[in-house]
Design a protein around this motif. Structure first.
Motif, PDB file in Angstrom:
ATOM      1  N   MET A   1      -5.137 -11.617   1.459  1.00 50.96           N
ATOM      2  CA  MET A   1      -4.925 -11.181   0.035  1.00 50.96           C
ATOM      3  C   MET A   1      -3.352 -11.416  -0.464  1.00 50.96           C
ATOM      4  SD  MET A   1      -4.505  -6.876   0.643  1.00 50.96           S
ATOM      5  CE  MET A   1      -3.165  -6.555  -0.510  1.00 50.96           C
ATOM      6  N   GLY A   2      -2.393 -11.441   0.478  1.00 50.31           N
ATOM      7  CA  GLY A   2      -0.920 -11.796   0.268  1.00 50.31           C
ATOM      8  C   GLY A   2      -0.840 -13.074  -0.670  1.00 50.31           C
ATOM      9  N   ALA A   3      -1.864 -13.881  -0.229  1.00 52.21           N
ATOM     10  CA  ALA A   3      -1.351 -15.384  -1.043  1.00 52.21           C
ATOM     11  C   ALA A   3      -1.922 -15.005  -2.535  1.00 52.21           C
ATOM     12  CB  ALA A   3      -2.572 -16.376  -0.131  1.00 52.21           C
ATOM     13  N   VAL A   4      -3.030 -14.394  -2.675  1.00 54.92           N
ATOM     14  CA  VAL A   4      -3.060 -14.158  -4.062  1.00 54.92           C
ATOM     15  C   VAL A   4      -1.955 -13.251  -4.861  1.00 54.92           C
ATOM     16  CG1 VAL A   4      -4.807 -12.657  -5.613  1.00 54.92           C
ATOM     17  CG2 VAL A   4      -5.571 -13.888  -3.597  1.00 54.92           C
ATOM     18  N   LEU A   5      -1.708 -12.507  -4.079  1.00 49.47           N
ATOM     19  CA  LEU A   5      -0.050 -11.609  -4.770  1.00 49.47           C
ATOM     20  C   LEU A   5       0.675 -12.651  -4.988  1.00 49.47           C
ATOM     21  CD1 LEU A   5      -0.450  -8.204  -2.605  1.00 49.47           C
ATOM     22  CD2 LEU A   5      -1.320  -8.871  -4.930  1.00 49.47           C
ATOM     23  N   ALA A   6       1.061 -13.361  -3.953  1.00 53.35           N
ATOM     24  CA  ALA A   6       2.070 -14.450  -4.398  1.00 53.35           C
ATOM     25  C   ALA A   6       1.850 -15.369  -5.535  1.00 53.35           C
ATOM     26  CB  ALA A   6       2.236 -15.436  -2.865  1.00 53.35           C
TER      27      ALA A   6
ATOM     28  N   GLU B   1      -9.063  -2.221  -3.283  1.00 48.58           N
ATOM     29  CA  GLU B   1      -9.485  -2.099  -4.662  1.00 48.58           C
ATOM     30  C   GLU B   1      -8.805  -1.217  -5.573  1.00 48.58           C
ATOM     31  OE1 GLU B   1     -13.393  -0.308  -3.486  1.00 48.58           O
ATOM     32  OE2 GLU B   1     -14.286  -2.034  -2.718  1.00 48.58           O
ATOM     33  N   ALA B   2      -8.002  -0.318  -5.017  1.00 51.26           N
ATOM     34  CA  ALA B   2      -6.908   0.797  -5.645  1.00 51.26           C
ATOM     35  C   ALA B   2      -5.696  -0.301  -6.111  1.00 51.26           C
ATOM     36  CB  ALA B   2      -6.726   1.653  -4.954  1.00 51.26           C
ATOM     37  N   HIS B   3      -5.526  -1.505  -5.403  1.00 51.99           N
ATOM     38  CA  HIS B   3      -4.216  -2.043  -5.734  1.00 51.99           C
ATOM     39  C   HIS B   3      -4.669  -3.257  -6.809  1.00 51.99           C
ATOM     40  CE1 HIS B   3      -0.129  -3.484  -4.957  1.00 51.99           C
ATOM     41  NE2 HIS B   3      -0.558  -4.864  -5.029  1.00 51.99           N
ATOM     42  N   THR B   4      -4.797  -2.575  -8.143  1.00 57.25           N
ATOM     43  CA  THR B   4      -5.399  -3.508  -9.303  1.00 57.25           C
ATOM     44  C   THR B   4      -4.357  -4.675  -9.805  1.00 57.25           C
ATOM     45  OG1 THR B   4      -4.011  -1.803 -10.693  1.00 57.25           O
ATOM     46  CG2 THR B   4      -6.318  -1.394 -10.138  1.00 57.25           C
ATOM     47  N   ILE B   5      -4.807  -5.376 -10.551  1.00 59.07           N
ATOM     48  CA  ILE B   5      -3.799  -6.461 -11.024  1.00 59.07           C
ATOM     49  C   ILE B   5      -2.472  -5.889 -11.680  1.00 59.07           C
ATOM     50  CG2 ILE B   5      -3.616  -8.443 -12.790  1.00 59.07           C
ATOM     51  CD1 ILE B   5      -6.380  -9.017 -12.162  1.00 59.07           C
ATOM     52  N   GLU B   6      -2.684  -5.005 -12.238  1.00 61.16           N
ATOM     53  CA  GLU B   6      -1.730  -4.109 -13.156  1.00 61.16           C
ATOM     54  C   GLU B   6      -0.653  -3.484 -12.272  1.00 61.16           C
ATOM     55  OE1 GLU B   6      -5.112  -4.738 -15.694  1.00 61.16           O
ATOM     56  OE2 GLU B   6      -4.942  -3.520 -13.774  1.00 61.16           O
ATOM     57  N   ARG B   7      -0.976  -2.989 -10.999  1.00 66.85           N
ATOM     58  CA  ARG B   7      -0.307  -2.591 -10.138  1.00 66.85           C
ATOM     59  C   ARG B   7       0.484  -3.534  -9.407  1.00 66.85           C
ATOM     60  NH1 ARG B   7      -3.134   2.726  -6.996  1.00 66.85           N
ATOM     61  NH2 ARG B   7      -2.661   4.153  -8.628  1.00 66.85           N
ATOM     62  N   ALA B   8      -0.282  -4.697  -9.001  1.00 65.68           N
ATOM     63  CA  ALA B   8       0.384  -5.861  -8.374  1.00 65.68           C
ATOM     64  C   ALA B   8       1.390  -6.749  -9.038  1.00 65.68           C
ATOM     65  CB  ALA B   8      -0.827  -6.669  -7.994  1.00 65.68           C
TER      66      ALA B   8
ATOM     67  N   GLN C   1     -13.877 -14.435 -12.979  1.00 66.30           N
ATOM     68  CA  GLN C   1     -13.301 -13.587 -13.809  1.00 66.30           C
ATOM     69  C   GLN C   1     -12.199 -14.175 -14.757  1.00 66.30           C
ATOM     70  OE1 GLN C   1     -14.551 -10.343 -13.900  1.00 66.30           O
ATOM     71  NE2 GLN C   1     -16.049 -11.226 -12.643  1.00 66.30           N
ATOM     72  N   ALA C   2     -11.976 -13.622 -15.999  1.00 67.24           N
ATOM     73  CA  ALA C   2     -11.079 -14.134 -16.944  1.00 67.24           C
ATOM     74  C   ALA C   2      -9.655 -14.016 -16.212  1.00 67.24           C
ATOM     75  CB  ALA C   2     -11.153 -13.286 -18.324  1.00 67.24           C
ATOM     76  N   ASP C   3      -9.564 -13.169 -15.442  1.00 64.04           N
ATOM     77  CA  ASP C   3      -8.005 -13.017 -14.958  1.00 64.04           C
ATOM     78  C   ASP C   3      -7.907 -13.715 -13.478  1.00 64.04           C
ATOM     79  OD1 ASP C   3      -9.719 -11.130 -13.425  1.00 64.04           O
ATOM     80  OD2 ASP C   3      -8.389  -9.285 -14.220  1.00 64.04           O
TER      81      ASP C   3
ATOM     82  N   PHE D   1       0.808  -1.166  -0.200  1.00 61.68           N
ATOM     83  CA  PHE D   1       0.129  -0.085  -0.105  1.00 61.68           C
ATOM     84  C   PHE D   1       0.884   1.222   0.062  1.00 61.68           C
ATOM     85  CE2 PHE D   1      -2.810  -2.981   2.463  1.00 61.68           C
ATOM     86  CZ  PHE D   1      -3.829  -3.084   1.524  1.00 61.68           C
ATOM     87  N   TYR D   2       2.202   1.289  -0.423  1.00 64.05           N
ATOM     88  CA  TYR D   2       2.948   2.277  -0.437  1.00 64.05           C
ATOM     89  C   TYR D   2       2.534   3.763  -1.208  1.00 64.05           C
ATOM     90  CZ  TYR D   2       4.512   1.273  -5.189  1.00 64.05           C
ATOM     91  OH  TYR D   2       4.559   0.620  -6.588  1.00 64.05           O
TER      92      TYR D   2
END
Length: 248
Positions: A132-137, A96-103, A163-165, A64-65
């Motif tokens: 949520m970190g498991a999804v990011l990993a 919600e602001a941490h989109t897949i593109e940002r991730a 979702q497709a993504d 969330f930086y």
């Protein structure tokens, strides 16, 4: 146990981060540890130190930086069920602001930084996460299959969606060993079957286990969800995964 705060350059600025690593010299396998929705805070830093005590260099970024440095939220010393509604009123807009593109943009920057540290050995690293970190990993590992050799996710967020993504749809590109430690109710039987089929079809070496008697968040000792037996099982499974990946 040596630890330090760091600043990681990213395409969108600089991410503050915490790192812990073994006292002895030399190099160590790298671990990218993504926090749960409450963000980096003392309990996560203590977990990083504990993992470092087993011989790993552990990097905990503040995902969330873009909003503020860690600790991101004004959290009570112990998070109760009564605290959660108000806290999630603050947290959900940032999630919600941490989109897949940002991730994915951040994931590449975090891997570049982690693997460049002089205490980190050559070769792929592990990506682990909570909630949520498991999804990011998982997204980190599927986007960088040549750079991530192990993935662990505990009381994970939404790994299977329509979702497709959806994260589970990216599994065909995965090469890492995987362990998922689910709380009871984290995923429906249908979702477990779907992600298991995706792992099987991709030939992934994985385990997906429901930890009995646990609720979502069972690893976090600063919350009412904490479960001592579930936490011990999580450490056993995590250390076994990392040991089999990096020390075989």
């Amino acid at each position: 146990m040596p630890s330090t705060t760091l600043s990681i350059p990213t395409p969108d600025g600089r991410s503050d981060a915490f790192a812990a690593y073994p006292e002895q010299g030399g190099t160590h396998p790298g671990v990218l540890l993504y926090p749960d929705a409450f963000g980096p805070r003392p309990v996560l830093w203590a977990m990083a130190r504990e993992l470092a005590d087993h011989g790993y260099y552990v990097l905990v970024p503040n995902v969330f930086y873009r909003h503020r440095p860690a600790p991101v939220f004004d959290l009570p010393d112990h998070i109760t069920a009564e605290d959660r509604p108000a806290l999630f009123g603050q947290i959900m807009p940032l999630i919600e602001a941490h989109t897949i593109e940002r991730a994915l943009s951040d994931a590449g920057a975090y891997l570049d930084f982690l693997t460049a540290q002089p205490e980190v050995g050559a070769g792929p690293v592990a990506a682990i996460g909570y909630c949520m970190g498991a999804v990011l990993a998982m997204r980190t590992a599927t986007a960088h299959p040549d750079r991530v050799a192990a993935v662990a996710g505990f009381h994970p967020g939404a790994l299977v969606t329509d979702q497709a993504d959806s994260p589970h749809r990216q599994i065909p590109g995965l090469t890492a060993k995987v362990h998922l430690g689910l709380a009871e109710g984290d995923m429906t039987p249908e979702a477990i079957t779907e992600i298991s089929h995706a792992f099987d079809a991709a030939g992934v070496d994985y385990s997906c286990e429901i930890y009995p008697g646990t609720v979502h968040g069972y690893t976090m000792s600063d919350t009412d969800a904490f479960d001592a037996a579930g936490s011990r099982r999580h450490w056993e499974r995590l250390l076994a995964l990392l040991g089999n990946t990096f020390k075989a």
